[in-house]
Design a protein around this motif. Structure first.
Motif, PDB file in Angstrom:
ATOM      1  N   LYS A 117       0.846  -1.176   0.000  1.00  0.00           N
ATOM      2  CA  LYS A 117       0.000   0.000   0.000  1.00  0.00           C
ATOM      3  C   LYS A 117       0.893   1.240   0.000  1.00  0.00           C
ATOM      4  CE  LYS A 117      -3.795   2.271   2.418  1.00  0.00           C
ATOM      5  NZ  LYS A 117      -4.732   2.248   3.568  1.00  0.00           N
ATOM      6  N   GLY A 118       0.618   2.166  -0.904  1.00  0.00           N
ATOM      7  CA  GLY A 118       1.472   3.336  -1.061  1.00  0.00           C
ATOM      8  C   GLY A 118       2.636   3.099  -1.999  1.00  0.00           C
ATOM      9  N   GLY A 119       2.751   1.867  -2.516  1.00  0.00           N
ATOM     10  CA  GLY A 119       3.794   1.561  -3.491  1.00  0.00           C
ATOM     11  C   GLY A 119       3.500   2.201  -4.833  1.00  0.00           C
ATOM     12  N   ARG A 120       4.521   2.322  -5.658  1.00  0.00           N
ATOM     13  CA  ARG A 120       4.369   3.070  -6.909  1.00  0.00           C
ATOM     14  C   ARG A 120       4.949   2.345  -8.117  1.00  0.00           C
ATOM     15  NH1 ARG A 120       5.884   9.227  -4.735  1.00  0.00           N
ATOM     16  NH2 ARG A 120       4.085   9.364  -3.306  1.00  0.00           N
ATOM     17  N   ILE A 121       4.322   2.590  -9.253  1.00  0.00           N
ATOM     18  CA  ILE A 121       4.895   2.252 -10.558  1.00  0.00           C
ATOM     19  C   ILE A 121       5.389   3.558 -11.148  1.00  0.00           C
ATOM     20  CG2 ILE A 121       4.495   1.275 -12.837  1.00  0.00           C
ATOM     21  CD1 ILE A 121       2.016  -0.123 -11.681  1.00  0.00           C
ATOM     22  N   ILE A 122       6.664   3.612 -11.453  1.00  0.00           N
ATOM     23  CA  ILE A 122       7.250   4.828 -12.014  1.00  0.00           C
ATOM     24  C   ILE A 122       7.863   4.463 -13.361  1.00  0.00           C
ATOM     25  CG2 ILE A 122       8.845   6.749 -11.626  1.00  0.00           C
ATOM     26  CD1 ILE A 122       8.822   5.913  -8.626  1.00  0.00           C
ATOM     27  N   MET A 123       7.449   5.174 -14.404  1.00  0.00           N
ATOM     28  CA  MET A 123       7.913   4.803 -15.738  1.00  0.00           C
ATOM     29  C   MET A 123       8.266   6.020 -16.589  1.00  0.00           C
ATOM     30  SD  MET A 123       4.332   3.541 -17.539  1.00  0.00           S
ATOM     31  CE  MET A 123       3.763   2.521 -16.189  1.00  0.00           C
ATOM     32  N   VAL A 124       9.212   5.820 -17.471  1.00  0.00           N
ATOM     33  CA  VAL A 124       9.496   6.757 -18.554  1.00  0.00           C
ATOM     34  C   VAL A 124       8.987   6.100 -19.824  1.00  0.00           C
ATOM     35  CG1 VAL A 124      11.268   7.917 -19.911  1.00  0.00           C
ATOM     36  CG2 VAL A 124      11.511   7.748 -17.418  1.00  0.00           C
ATOM     37  N   GLU A 125       8.124   6.839 -20.554  1.00  0.00           N
ATOM     38  CA  GLU A 125       7.472   6.291 -21.739  1.00  0.00           C
ATOM     39  C   GLU A 125       7.388   7.343 -22.848  1.00  0.00           C
ATOM     40  OE1 GLU A 125       5.824   3.238 -22.832  1.00  0.00           O
ATOM     41  OE2 GLU A 125       7.376   2.635 -21.415  1.00  0.00           O
ATOM     42  N   PRO A 126       7.296   6.919 -24.095  1.00  0.00           N
ATOM     43  CA  PRO A 126       7.084   7.880 -25.182  1.00  0.00           C
ATOM     44  C   PRO A 126       5.819   8.705 -24.954  1.00  0.00           C
ATOM     45  CG  PRO A 126       7.741   5.765 -26.074  1.00  0.00           C
ATOM     46  CD  PRO A 126       7.498   5.552 -24.609  1.00  0.00           C
ATOM     47  N   SER A 127       5.906   9.980 -25.259  1.00  0.00           N
ATOM     48  CA  SER A 127       4.781  10.898 -25.109  1.00  0.00           C
ATOM     49  C   SER A 127       3.977  10.962 -26.408  1.00  0.00           C
ATOM     50  CB  SER A 127       5.309  12.290 -24.748  1.00  0.00           C
ATOM     51  OG  SER A 127       4.249  13.160 -24.448  1.00  0.00           O
ATOM     52  N   ASN A 128       2.768  11.500 -26.302  1.00  0.00           N
ATOM     53  CA  ASN A 128       1.928  11.668 -27.486  1.00  0.00           C
ATOM     54  C   ASN A 128       1.485  13.117 -27.592  1.00  0.00           C
ATOM     55  OD1 ASN A 128       0.240  11.347 -29.698  1.00  0.00           O
ATOM     56  ND2 ASN A 128      -1.468  10.562 -28.477  1.00  0.00           N
ATOM     57  N   ASN A 129       2.120  13.845 -28.480  1.00  0.00           N
ATOM     58  CA  ASN A 129       1.731  15.220 -28.804  1.00  0.00           C
ATOM     59  C   ASN A 129       2.093  15.462 -30.271  1.00  0.00           C
ATOM     60  OD1 ASN A 129       4.563  16.284 -28.913  1.00  0.00           O
ATOM     61  ND2 ASN A 129       4.506  15.821 -26.722  1.00  0.00           N
ATOM     62  N   ILE A 130       1.797  16.633 -30.764  1.00  0.00           N
ATOM     63  CA  ILE A 130       1.982  16.896 -32.193  1.00  0.00           C
ATOM     64  C   ILE A 130       3.439  16.706 -32.640  1.00  0.00           C
ATOM     65  CG2 ILE A 130       2.292  19.402 -31.841  1.00  0.00           C
ATOM     66  CD1 ILE A 130       0.750  19.777 -34.505  1.00  0.00           C
ATOM     67  N   TRP A 131       4.395  17.051 -31.768  1.00  0.00           N
ATOM     68  CA  TRP A 131       5.804  16.905 -32.111  1.00  0.00           C
ATOM     69  C   TRP A 131       6.279  15.463 -31.962  1.00  0.00           C
ATOM     70  CZ3 TRP A 131       9.719  18.253 -34.772  1.00  0.00           C
ATOM     71  CH2 TRP A 131      11.029  17.963 -34.382  1.00  0.00           C
ATOM     72  N   SER A 132       5.912  14.836 -30.854  1.00  0.00           N
ATOM     73  CA  SER A 132       6.387  13.470 -30.613  1.00  0.00           C
ATOM     74  C   SER A 132       5.834  12.496 -31.655  1.00  0.00           C
ATOM     75  CB  SER A 132       6.022  13.006 -29.200  1.00  0.00           C
ATOM     76  OG  SER A 132       4.629  12.862 -29.044  1.00  0.00           O
ATOM     77  N   ARG A 133       4.575  12.689 -32.063  1.00  0.00           N
ATOM     78  CA  ARG A 133       4.008  11.810 -33.100  1.00  0.00           C
ATOM     79  C   ARG A 133       4.820  11.898 -34.388  1.00  0.00           C
ATOM     80  NH1 ARG A 133      -0.842  13.755 -30.931  1.00  0.00           N
ATOM     81  NH2 ARG A 133      -1.110  15.301 -32.576  1.00  0.00           N
ATOM     82  N   LEU A 134       5.199  13.116 -34.751  1.00  0.00           N
ATOM     83  CA  LEU A 134       6.012  13.300 -35.952  1.00  0.00           C
ATOM     84  C   LEU A 134       7.366  12.614 -35.801  1.00  0.00           C
ATOM     85  CD1 LEU A 134       6.330  14.726 -38.718  1.00  0.00           C
ATOM     86  CD2 LEU A 134       7.300  16.680 -37.464  1.00  0.00           C
ATOM     87  N   VAL A 135       7.990  12.811 -34.649  1.00  0.00           N
ATOM     88  CA  VAL A 135       9.303  12.218 -34.402  1.00  0.00           C
ATOM     89  C   VAL A 135       9.255  10.701 -34.476  1.00  0.00           C
ATOM     90  CG1 VAL A 135      11.055  11.823 -32.615  1.00  0.00           C
ATOM     91  CG2 VAL A 135      10.198  14.137 -33.019  1.00  0.00           C
ATOM     92  N   TYR A 136       8.313  10.097 -33.750  1.00  0.00           N
ATOM     93  CA  TYR A 136       8.278   8.637 -33.689  1.00  0.00           C
ATOM     94  C   TYR A 136       7.867   8.004 -35.012  1.00  0.00           C
ATOM     95  CZ  TYR A 136       9.025   8.963 -28.671  1.00  0.00           C
ATOM     96  OH  TYR A 136       9.572   9.212 -27.441  1.00  0.00           O
ATOM     97  N   LYS A 137       7.051   8.697 -35.779  1.00  0.00           N
ATOM     98  CA  LYS A 137       6.625   8.121 -37.053  1.00  0.00           C
ATOM     99  C   LYS A 137       7.668   8.304 -38.148  1.00  0.00           C
ATOM    100  CE  LYS A 137       1.699   8.165 -36.079  1.00  0.00           C
ATOM    101  NZ  LYS A 137       0.335   8.598 -36.449  1.00  0.00           N
ATOM    102  N   LEU A 138       8.503   9.341 -38.016  1.00  0.00           N
ATOM    103  CA  LEU A 138       9.513   9.595 -39.048  1.00  0.00           C
ATOM    104  C   LEU A 138      10.845   8.924 -38.744  1.00  0.00           C
ATOM    105  CD1 LEU A 138       8.948  13.344 -40.034  1.00  0.00           C
ATOM    106  CD2 LEU A 138       8.247  11.284 -41.261  1.00  0.00           C
ATOM    107  N   VAL A 139      11.276   8.984 -37.493  1.00  0.00           N
ATOM    108  CA  VAL A 139      12.616   8.475 -37.181  1.00  0.00           C
ATOM    109  C   VAL A 139      12.609   7.291 -36.225  1.00  0.00           C
ATOM    110  CG1 VAL A 139      13.601  10.756 -37.554  1.00  0.00           C
ATOM    111  CG2 VAL A 139      13.022  10.060 -35.234  1.00  0.00           C
ATOM    112  N   GLY A 140      11.454   6.964 -35.661  1.00  0.00           N
ATOM    113  CA  GLY A 140      11.396   5.843 -34.722  1.00  0.00           C
ATOM    114  C   GLY A 140      11.486   4.506 -35.439  1.00  0.00           C
ATOM    115  N   HIS A 141      12.053   3.511 -34.777  1.00  0.00           N
ATOM    116  CA  HIS A 141      12.153   2.165 -35.350  1.00  0.00           C
ATOM    117  C   HIS A 141      11.113   1.230 -34.743  1.00  0.00           C
ATOM    118  CE1 HIS A 141      14.633   2.090 -31.702  1.00  0.00           C
ATOM    119  NE2 HIS A 141      14.359   0.815 -31.629  1.00  0.00           N
TER     120      HIS A 141
END
Length: 241
Positions: A117-141
């Protein structure tokens, strides 16, 4: 799982010494994660650690992956964490791992079982916004599919197969479903970051040899003006009530 992902991880060990800029960015991730840690009296476990050096920042950390190498303490599948560590974990940490989990509902159920109880999941993940979508679709593998209807996706290798939009799908688009399935979980915070600096470092695919001073200046400018709207990564913190 084939050996390609395992070999890829092995080749990345010590990356922070070769790609100085990338090492600076990962160190910032680890420090931000350290500030989000639950203080409940349990275990800190990194899932899918790969070439992580997080243990240099966060003490009393156990690093795990789906295979054993010189950088891992434990071999564990994310789906098994609840079975192996029921009510024993304070913090489950995943850096660019969650979007590789092909059955995220099962994982979240397992994570819920593992956390105190009070434990956490902490993550770094790809974001979704107008810039990140362009980045991941153009240069992401890796795939970035915001139209995926279900949470699950087909996977033959957990190290290579993914949907980088998964955290957005579950914690934003399908938030009501998430809360209905997991009423004990609360999203404490979500912070976007690094719209340009990660790209300038070359990531894990290309060492641009950008220096520490340059990347540090870029990060200061990003934090001041661009992170919130255009970050290509999110730091997400979820707590078990």
């Amino acid at each position: 799982m084939n050996k390609e992902g395992e070999a890829l991880t092995q080749n990345r060990l010590g990356f922070e010494k070769l790609n100085i800029a990338l090492g600076v960015l990962y160190k910032e991730w680890y420090e931000l994660i350290s500030h989000q840690l639950s203080e409940s009296d349990g275990m800190n476990l990194e899932l899918g650690c790969g070439a992580s050096f997080m243990d240099k920042i966060i003490k009393n950390l156990k690093k795990s992956d789906v295979f054993i190498n010189s950088n891992t303490d434990l071999k564990i599948d994310a789906m098994e964490v609840g079975l192996k560590f029921e009510n024993k974990i304070s913090n489950l940490i995943l850096v660019n791992v969650f979007h590789h989990i092909s059955k995220p509902e099962l994982f979240l159920r397992s994570a819920e079982k593992s956390l105190l109880k009070g434990g956490r999941i902490i993550m770094v993940e790809p974001s979704n916004n107008i810039w990140s979508r362009l980045v991941y679709k153009l240069v992401g593998h890796e795939k970035f599919d915001t139209e995926q209807i279900t949470w699950e996706f087909e996977s033959n290798d957990p190290l290579l197969d993914s949907n980088q939009a998964l955290s957005w799908i579950i914690f934003k688009r399908d938030y009501k479903k998430f809360k209905k399935l997991f009423p004990k979980f609360s999203i404490l915070s979500k912070k976007s970051m690094m719209p340009l600096s990660y790209l300038l470092s070359g990531g894990h695919t290309h060492n641009t040899k950008v220096g520490k001073i340059f990347i540090t200046i870029i990060r200061k400018l990003e934090r001041m003006f661009f992170d919130n709207q255009f970050g290509i990564f999110d730091l997400i913190c979820i707590e078990k009530n």
